[in-house]
Design an enzyme around this catalytic site. Structure first.
Site, PDB file in Angstrom:
ATOM      1  N   ASP A   1       0.814  -1.221   0.000  1.00  0.00           N
ATOM      2  CA  ASP A   1       0.000   0.000   0.000  1.00  0.00           C
ATOM      3  C   ASP A   1       0.849   1.273   0.000  1.00  0.00           C
ATOM      4  O   ASP A   1       1.626   1.512   0.929  1.00  0.00           O
ATOM      5  CB  ASP A   1      -0.889   0.031   1.244  1.00  0.00           C
ATOM      6  CG  ASP A   1      -1.760  -1.206   1.389  1.00  0.00           C
ATOM      7  OD1 ASP A   1      -1.233  -2.329   1.246  1.00  0.00           O
ATOM      8  OD2 ASP A   1      -2.955  -1.057   1.672  1.00  0.00           O
TER       9      ASP A   1
ATOM     10  N   GLU B   1      -4.138   2.209  -3.047  1.00  0.00           N
ATOM     11  CA  GLU B   1      -5.416   2.696  -2.511  1.00  0.00           C
ATOM     12  C   GLU B   1      -5.285   3.815  -1.483  1.00  0.00           C
ATOM     13  O   GLU B   1      -6.274   4.492  -1.189  1.00  0.00           O
ATOM     14  CB  GLU B   1      -6.212   1.533  -1.912  1.00  0.00           C
ATOM     15  CG  GLU B   1      -5.689   1.015  -0.600  1.00  0.00           C
ATOM     16  CD  GLU B   1      -6.840   0.639   0.339  1.00  0.00           C
ATOM     17  OE1 GLU B   1      -7.992   0.598  -0.103  1.00  0.00           O
ATOM     18  OE2 GLU B   1      -6.555   0.393   1.512  1.00  0.00           O
ATOM     19  N   ASN B   2      -4.100   4.038  -0.945  1.00  0.00           N
ATOM     20  CA  ASN B   2      -3.900   5.128   0.022  1.00  0.00           C
ATOM     21  C   ASN B   2      -3.002   6.225  -0.528  1.00  0.00           C
ATOM     22  O   ASN B   2      -2.456   7.018   0.230  1.00  0.00           O
ATOM     23  CB  ASN B   2      -3.281   4.585   1.314  1.00  0.00           C
ATOM     24  CG  ASN B   2      -4.127   3.540   1.999  1.00  0.00           C
ATOM     25  OD1 ASN B   2      -3.705   2.398   2.162  1.00  0.00           O
ATOM     26  ND2 ASN B   2      -5.334   3.907   2.390  1.00  0.00           N
TER      27      ASN B   2
ATOM     28  N   ASN C   1     -10.364  -1.260   0.334  1.00  0.00           N
ATOM     29  CA  ASN C   1     -11.560  -0.634   0.903  1.00  0.00           C
ATOM     30  C   ASN C   1     -11.604   0.880   0.738  1.00  0.00           C
ATOM     31  O   ASN C   1     -12.658   1.498   0.869  1.00  0.00           O
ATOM     32  CB  ASN C   1     -11.700  -0.991   2.393  1.00  0.00           C
ATOM     33  CG  ASN C   1     -10.487  -0.589   3.198  1.00  0.00           C
ATOM     34  OD1 ASN C   1      -9.371  -1.022   2.920  1.00  0.00           O
ATOM     35  ND2 ASN C   1     -10.680   0.219   4.223  1.00  0.00           N
ATOM     36  N   HIS C   2     -10.470   1.522   0.401  1.00  0.00           N
ATOM     37  CA  HIS C   2     -10.456   2.974   0.203  1.00  0.00           C
ATOM     38  C   HIS C   2     -10.532   3.368  -1.272  1.00  0.00           C
ATOM     39  O   HIS C   2     -10.309   4.543  -1.598  1.00  0.00           O
ATOM     40  CB  HIS C   2      -9.200   3.587   0.824  1.00  0.00           C
ATOM     41  CG  HIS C   2      -9.184   3.554   2.328  1.00  0.00           C
ATOM     42  ND1 HIS C   2     -10.068   4.281   3.097  1.00  0.00           N
ATOM     43  CD2 HIS C   2      -8.392   2.870   3.201  1.00  0.00           C
ATOM     44  CE1 HIS C   2      -9.822   4.055   4.389  1.00  0.00           C
ATOM     45  NE2 HIS C   2      -8.812   3.200   4.474  1.00  0.00           N
TER      46      HIS C   2
ATOM     47  N   HIS D   1      -6.806  -8.088  -0.006  1.00  0.00           N
ATOM     48  CA  HIS D   1      -6.820  -6.902   0.852  1.00  0.00           C
ATOM     49  C   HIS D   1      -7.707  -7.215   2.051  1.00  0.00           C
ATOM     50  O   HIS D   1      -8.934  -7.120   1.977  1.00  0.00           O
ATOM     51  CB  HIS D   1      -7.360  -5.713   0.056  1.00  0.00           C
ATOM     52  CG  HIS D   1      -7.031  -4.388   0.644  1.00  0.00           C
ATOM     53  ND1 HIS D   1      -5.788  -3.803   0.509  1.00  0.00           N
ATOM     54  CD2 HIS D   1      -7.770  -3.522   1.371  1.00  0.00           C
ATOM     55  CE1 HIS D   1      -5.779  -2.634   1.117  1.00  0.00           C
ATOM     56  NE2 HIS D   1      -6.967  -2.438   1.664  1.00  0.00           N
TER      57      HIS D   1
ATOM     58  N   HIS E   1      -3.275  -4.277   3.136  1.00  0.00           N
ATOM     59  CA  HIS E   1      -4.226  -3.563   3.988  1.00  0.00           C
ATOM     60  C   HIS E   1      -3.685  -3.203   5.358  1.00  0.00           C
ATOM     61  O   HIS E   1      -3.940  -2.094   5.838  1.00  0.00           O
ATOM     62  CB  HIS E   1      -5.537  -4.341   4.162  1.00  0.00           C
ATOM     63  CG  HIS E   1      -6.509  -3.678   5.094  1.00  0.00           C
ATOM     64  ND1 HIS E   1      -7.064  -2.429   4.837  1.00  0.00           N
ATOM     65  CD2 HIS E   1      -7.031  -4.063   6.294  1.00  0.00           C
ATOM     66  CE1 HIS E   1      -7.883  -2.102   5.824  1.00  0.00           C
ATOM     67  NE2 HIS E   1      -7.874  -3.053   6.725  1.00  0.00           N
TER      68      HIS E   1
ATOM     69  N   HIS F   1      -0.612  -2.709   6.429  1.00  0.00           N
ATOM     70  CA  HIS F   1       0.509  -1.769   6.326  1.00  0.00           C
ATOM     71  C   HIS F   1       1.781  -2.216   7.049  1.00  0.00           C
ATOM     72  O   HIS F   1       2.796  -1.510   6.971  1.00  0.00           O
ATOM     73  CB  HIS F   1       0.119  -0.374   6.825  1.00  0.00           C
ATOM     74  CG  HIS F   1      -0.869   0.327   5.947  1.00  0.00           C
ATOM     75  ND1 HIS F   1      -1.094   1.682   6.013  1.00  0.00           N
ATOM     76  CD2 HIS F   1      -1.715  -0.139   4.992  1.00  0.00           C
ATOM     77  CE1 HIS F   1      -2.030   2.027   5.139  1.00  0.00           C
ATOM     78  NE2 HIS F   1      -2.426   0.924   4.502  1.00  0.00           N
TER      79      HIS F   1
END
Length: 276
Positions: free
Chosen positions: A8, A39-40, A67-68, A153, A178, A180
């Site tokens: 991520d 995603e982040n 999810n983001h 994820h 997910h 991290h």
């Protein structure tokens, strides 16, 4: 075939590190295929089209999410035209975008990438196991693709391990994202699938999961949100894994962690360094 997977990307710090380093890493390791979870990447929450294009230009073949994925509302629109951006395949029918893609590696191999999200301690999406089963039935390893890479994820390690064993021998790799934090359980499962519970993040580890420390600590102490989480802006560590693939079977020969820069202990896939 050589597959490089980066975990991520969190905020400006992680994004800058990846954009500056990925072209050199791809050349240094002679990577045939690169997957980046982005995603982040936009301020710690979601991804913009401009950032996606930067990651692709830097050397990513596909960008996965989680999810983001739709935290930046523009993603609901541009994900439809950007075939190299994936969102979890087990989102409900009608969700914009796609969760699986068939891509060409630098060595000419066909790579199937599946992005899927867990359900334990997360949103109650469709069953990730049945979603994966459908995709593998539609395009199996060596019957439809030369390699199959799954970005799972998910929050719970147990769910990730279950997915690894569920597809063992039917996928090249199951890479957890997910949480991290890079785990130390990289391994080749009995059937030949490479597995790790979490590849870690590309971000500043002088933080709480890539975020500035003050607000998360305050929330733990008071249970009150005083401001929005903000990504930490210190030097990033690039975290991920390198996977060596047996071209004859599509299964993994080796997997090893990648950790470069920042605060964590440094690591590179030794099986690539001996030939570079």
């Amino acid at each position: 075939m050589r597959i490089l997977f980066l975990g991520d990307v969190v905020g400006r710090s992680g994004r800058t590190a990846v954009l500056e380093s990925l072209p050199k890493l791809r050349e240094r390791y002679r990577a045939d295929f690169v997957v980046v979870n982005g995603e982040n990447a936009a301020g710690g929450f979601g991804i913009t089209e401009a950032i996606l294009l930067e990651l692709l230009d830097a050397g990513a073949d596909v960008v996965t999410t989680g999810n983001h994925v739709f935290d930046q509302r523009e993603a609901l629109i541009f994900i439809e035209r950007q075939e190299r951006l994936l969102r979890p395949v087990n989102y409900p029918p009608g969700t914009p975008g796609r969760g699986v893609g068939h891509f060409k590696a630098a060595n000419g191999a066909d790579v199937l990438v599946i992005n899927v999200q867990g359900r334990v301690f997360m949103a109650d999406l469709d069953d990730p196991f049945r979603a994966i089963e459908r995709e593998l039935e539609a395009c199996g390893l060596k019957s439809g693709a030369d390699a199959v890479v799954i970005d799972f994820h998910a929050e719970a390690t147990s769910e990730k391990e279950a997915m690894g064993h569920f597809v063992d021998g039917r996928a090249t790799a199951v890479i957890g994202t997910h949480t991290h934090v890079p785990t130390a359980d990289e391994q080749i499962l009995n059937g030949g699938t490479a597995y790790i519970s979490d590849a870690g993040m590309c971000g500043d580890f002088d933080s709480i999961l890539g975020m500035d420390k003050e607000e998360p600590i305050s929330r733990f102490l008071t249970k009150i949100a005083s401001r929005r989480f903000a990504p930490s802006l210190g030097e990033a560590t690039i975290c991920g894994v390198g996977i060596e693939v047996d071209d004859a079977t599509g299964l993994a020969r080796a997997i090893a962690p990648l950790r470069l820069g920042g605060r964590l202990s440094q690591a590179e896939p030794a099986f690539w360094l001996t030939e570079t």
